[in-house]
Design a protein around this motif. Structure first.
Motif, PDB file in Angstrom:
ATOM      1  N   VAL A 169      -2.200  -4.455  -1.183  1.00 12.76           N
ATOM      2  CA  VAL A 169      -3.460  -4.230  -1.876  1.00 12.76           C
ATOM      3  C   VAL A 169      -3.423  -4.953  -3.218  1.00 12.76           C
ATOM      4  CG1 VAL A 169      -4.052  -2.046  -0.760  1.00 12.76           C
ATOM      5  CG2 VAL A 169      -2.596  -2.028  -2.799  1.00 12.76           C
ATOM      6  N   ASP A 195      -2.928   5.634  -1.691  1.00 11.56           N
ATOM      7  CA  ASP A 195      -4.023   4.660  -1.767  1.00 11.56           C
ATOM      8  C   ASP A 195      -5.123   4.899  -0.740  1.00 11.56           C
ATOM      9  OD1 ASP A 195      -2.910   3.122  -3.856  1.00 11.56           O
ATOM     10  OD2 ASP A 195      -1.683   1.985  -2.424  1.00 11.56           O
ATOM     11  N   TYR A 196      -4.930   5.831   0.160  1.00 12.02           N
ATOM     12  CA  TYR A 196      -5.854   5.966   1.289  1.00 12.02           C
ATOM     13  C   TYR A 196      -7.320   6.058   0.862  1.00 12.02           C
ATOM     14  CZ  TYR A 196      -8.068   7.462   5.571  1.00 12.02           C
ATOM     15  OH  TYR A 196      -8.905   7.534   6.667  1.00 12.02           O
ATOM     16  N   LEU A 225      -7.588  -5.972   0.008  1.00 11.36           N
ATOM     17  CA  LEU A 225      -6.509  -5.625   0.929  1.00 11.36           C
ATOM     18  C   LEU A 225      -6.196  -6.810   1.831  1.00 11.36           C
ATOM     19  CD1 LEU A 225      -7.877  -5.296   3.957  1.00 11.36           C
ATOM     20  CD2 LEU A 225      -8.552  -3.086   3.075  1.00 11.36           C
ATOM     21  N   ALA A 256       0.775  -3.817   4.970  1.00 10.73           N
ATOM     22  CA  ALA A 256      -0.444  -3.868   4.165  1.00 10.73           C
ATOM     23  C   ALA A 256      -0.101  -4.089   2.701  1.00 10.73           C
ATOM     24  CB  ALA A 256      -1.244  -2.581   4.314  1.00 10.73           C
ATOM     25  N   VAL A 289       0.846  -1.186   0.000  1.00 10.22           N
ATOM     26  CA  VAL A 289       0.000   0.000   0.000  1.00 10.22           C
ATOM     27  C   VAL A 289       0.890   1.247   0.000  1.00 10.22           C
ATOM     28  CG1 VAL A 289      -0.236   0.259   2.516  1.00 10.22           C
ATOM     29  CG2 VAL A 289      -2.116   0.926   1.045  1.00 10.22           C
ATOM     30  N   HIS A 341      -3.778  -7.208   5.598  1.00  8.97           N
ATOM     31  CA  HIS A 341      -2.862  -6.654   6.596  1.00  8.97           C
ATOM     32  C   HIS A 341      -2.249  -7.838   7.334  1.00  8.97           C
ATOM     33  CE1 HIS A 341      -6.118  -3.337   6.605  1.00  8.97           C
ATOM     34  NE2 HIS A 341      -5.235  -3.110   5.637  1.00  8.97           N
ATOM     35  N   TRP A 365      -8.306   2.625  -0.158  1.00  8.14           N
ATOM     36  CA  TRP A 365      -8.138   1.655   0.922  1.00  8.14           C
ATOM     37  C   TRP A 365      -9.261   1.787   1.945  1.00  8.14           C
ATOM     38  CZ3 TRP A 365      -7.437   2.830   6.122  1.00  8.14           C
ATOM     39  CH2 TRP A 365      -7.097   1.771   6.958  1.00  8.14           C
ATOM     40  N   TRP A 425     -11.414  -1.091   3.858  1.00  5.58           N
ATOM     41  CA  TRP A 425     -11.266  -1.256   5.306  1.00  5.58           C
ATOM     42  C   TRP A 425     -12.627  -1.167   5.995  1.00  5.58           C
ATOM     43  CZ3 TRP A 425      -8.679  -3.118   9.108  1.00  5.58           C
ATOM     44  CH2 TRP A 425      -8.679  -2.547  10.378  1.00  5.58           C
ATOM     45  N   TRP A 440      -3.585   2.949   9.744  1.00  6.45           N
ATOM     46  CA  TRP A 440      -3.016   3.482   8.505  1.00  6.45           C
ATOM     47  C   TRP A 440      -1.582   3.953   8.738  1.00  6.45           C
ATOM     48  CZ3 TRP A 440      -3.764   3.124   3.545  1.00  6.45           C
ATOM     49  CH2 TRP A 440      -3.157   4.045   2.686  1.00  6.45           C
ATOM     50  N   LEU A 485      -8.308  -0.358  -6.575  1.00  7.87           N
ATOM     51  CA  LEU A 485      -8.032  -1.335  -5.528  1.00  7.87           C
ATOM     52  C   LEU A 485      -9.231  -2.255  -5.359  1.00  7.87           C
ATOM     53  CD1 LEU A 485      -6.144   0.715  -2.791  1.00  7.87           C
ATOM     54  CD2 LEU A 485      -5.286  -0.394  -4.870  1.00  7.87           C
TER      55      LEU A 485
END
Length: 151
Positions: A58, A12-13, A68, A56, A8, A70, A16, A20, A44, A65
């Motif tokens: 993706v 990408d936030y 994901l 993380a 990630v 983690h 993402w 999430w 994050w 995306l």
């Protein structure tokens, strides 16, 4: 599908976060039971902190995306090498059944091997039968039952 599994990035936030949120909603963490915003912010931030063992990946298809995962490394009293715990795995609903989840799992396997970890493990809810069908193909059931106490 030309799918890329990658680490990630800060950029990408915005993509993402809905994944999430979808993952958390799947496990009943939404609305009144949603995670506190500071947990999401800290999660994050940990991905980009070199001192954190949390990572993380993706699944990216042409800049979109689709999933994901983690994972984190930790010590164990039964091994010298670190263990790898695959904590979260989620695929966007529209991309399910297309190999996204298995690609993410195999990517974690590769990261674990590269880090010297001989073991990747995870858990899922007993009612998540769809995921279990995949997991039974890519890993072995340990036979262990998880107990917990929440304070």
């Amino acid at each position: 599908m030309s799918l890329a599994i990658r680490a990630v990035t800060r950029q990408d936030y915005d993509q993402w976060l809905p994944l999430w949120d979808g993952y958390n909603a799947f496990y009943g963490r939404s609305g009144a039971t949603a995670l506190a915003p500071e947990i999401t912010r800290m999660t994050w931030a940990r991905f980009f902190d070199a001192y954190e063992p949390v990572h993380a990946l993706v699944a990216d298809k042409d800049g979109q995306l689709l999933g994901l995962t983690h994972y984190l490394f930790h010590r164990s009293t039964t091994a010298i090498e670190p263990s790898c715990y695959l904590q979260d795995l989620f695929t966007a609903e529209a991309a399910r059944g297309q190999g996204v989840a298995s690609a993410l799992i195999y990517a974690v396997y590769e990261r674990a091997k590269a880090a010297g970890s001989p073991r990747v493990y995870w858990q899922t809810h007993e009612t998540n039968l769809t995921a279990q069908r995949l997991y039974d193909k890519v890993a072995d059931r340990s036979g262990f039952i998880v107990y917990r106490k929440i304070f």
